[in-house]
Scaffold this motif. Structure first.
Motif, short mmCIF file in Angstrom:
data_model
loop_
_atom_site.label_atom_id
_atom_site.label_comp_id
_atom_site.label_asym_id
_atom_site.label_seq_id
_atom_site.Cartn_x
_atom_site.Cartn_y
_atom_site.Cartn_z
N GLY A 190 98.34 36.05 74.37
CA GLY A 190 99.62 36.60 73.92
C GLY A 190 100.33 37.35 75.03
O GLY A 190 101.55 37.25 75.18
N PHE A 191 99.56 38.09 75.83
CA PHE A 191 100.15 38.81 76.95
C PHE A 191 100.77 37.84 77.95
O PHE A 191 101.92 38.02 78.37
N TRP A 192 100.03 36.81 78.37
CA TRP A 192 100.56 35.87 79.36
C TRP A 192 101.74 35.08 78.82
O TRP A 192 102.71 34.82 79.55
N ALA A 193 101.69 34.73 77.55
CA ALA A 193 102.83 34.02 76.94
C ALA A 193 104.06 34.93 76.94
O ALA A 193 105.18 34.49 77.20
N THR A 194 103.85 36.21 76.68
CA THR A 194 104.95 37.17 76.68
C THR A 194 105.50 37.38 78.08
O THR A 194 106.71 37.52 78.27
N VAL A 195 104.63 37.39 79.07
CA VAL A 195 105.08 37.52 80.47
C VAL A 195 105.99 36.34 80.83
O VAL A 195 107.09 36.53 81.38
N VAL A 196 105.54 35.12 80.53
CA VAL A 196 106.35 33.93 80.85
C VAL A 196 107.67 33.97 80.09
O VAL A 196 108.74 33.75 80.68
N GLY A 256 95.71 19.81 65.75
CA GLY A 256 95.95 19.40 67.13
C GLY A 256 95.16 20.20 68.14
O GLY A 256 94.31 21.03 67.81
N GLY A 257 95.48 19.91 69.41
CA GLY A 257 94.86 20.61 70.52
C GLY A 257 95.61 21.90 70.83
O GLY A 257 96.52 22.29 70.09
N GLY A 258 95.25 22.52 71.94
CA GLY A 258 95.82 23.81 72.30
C GLY A 258 97.34 23.82 72.37
O GLY A 258 97.98 24.72 71.83
N LEU A 259 97.93 22.81 73.01
CA LEU A 259 99.39 22.76 73.13
C LEU A 259 100.04 22.62 71.76
O LEU A 259 100.98 23.36 71.43
N MET A 260 99.55 21.69 70.95
CA MET A 260 100.14 21.48 69.62
C MET A 260 99.98 22.71 68.74
O MET A 260 100.92 23.11 68.05
N TYR A 262 106.95 30.10 74.57
CA TYR A 262 105.95 31.12 74.25
C TYR A 262 104.72 30.46 73.59
O TYR A 262 103.59 30.71 74.00
N GLY A 263 104.96 29.64 72.58
CA GLY A 263 103.86 29.00 71.86
C GLY A 263 103.05 28.08 72.75
O GLY A 263 101.81 28.04 72.66
N ALA A 264 103.71 27.32 73.61
CA ALA A 264 103.00 26.41 74.52
C ALA A 264 102.08 27.20 75.44
O ALA A 264 100.90 26.85 75.60
N VAL A 265 102.59 28.27 76.04
CA VAL A 265 101.76 29.08 76.93
C VAL A 265 100.63 29.73 76.14
O VAL A 265 99.47 29.72 76.57
N LEU A 266 100.94 30.28 74.98
CA LEU A 266 99.93 30.91 74.14
C LEU A 266 98.80 29.92 73.81
O LEU A 266 97.63 30.23 73.99
#
Length: 150
Positions: free
Chosen positions: A15-21, A86-90, A135-139
């Motif tokens: 969540g932190f890294w997704a928020t940074v991006v 799905g996988g991580g991205l989905m 955000y969701g993709a990075v998360l």
């Protein structure tokens, strides 16, 4: 440490890294003058001020933004990830869409932007959807990477 607390920790990190991006894209968008009326940080400040009766600065907005993206969404993602297909991205994209929907029906009206942020128009609604997809993709990808060895 229990398995669920490990997953919550990984959700917080993701969540932190997704928020940074997401934040870097928001800052670049603002520097380029794209959608200048749309400022979710100022909206967070507005909602904070409304609920507390105080007058907070932009630092409170940024702290709120990082709290929501890191803590609230990070923990919720770690609790829901196994229920998403799905996988991580989905999984991340689906969760990003859920977060966007929550923003549109709960936060935007509270911030005075109307249901689905329609006070700012359709472009703002679509821009926030795209930001939530990033955000969701990075998360999802970061969380999947952090949990891959388990």
């Amino acid at each position: 440490m229990s398995s669920s607390s490990i997953h919550i920790k990984q959700g917080l990190i993701a969540g932190f890294w997704a928020t940074v991006v997401l934040s870097m894209i928001m800052v670049m968008k603002a520097m380029m003058g794209l959608m200048p009326n749309m400022n979710p940080i100022a909206d967070i400040v507005h909602v904070f001020d409304m609920f507390t009766g105080m007058q907070a600065g932009m630092m409170v907005g940024w702290l709120g933004h990082f709290f929501i993206g890191t803590v609230a969404w990070g923990i919720l993602y770690s609790l829901l990830v196994n229920k998403l297909p799905g996988g991580g991205l989905m999984k991340g994209l689906i969760f990003g869409a859920i977060a966007w929907m929550a923003m549109m029906v709960i936060f935007m009206p509270l911030a005075g932007q109307g249901f689905f942020g329609m006070k700012e128009g359709i472009m703002a609604m679509m821009a926030t959807l795209m930001l939530h997809m990033v955000y969701g993709a990075v998360l999802g990808l970061v969380y999947a990477k952090l949990t891959a060895h388990r």
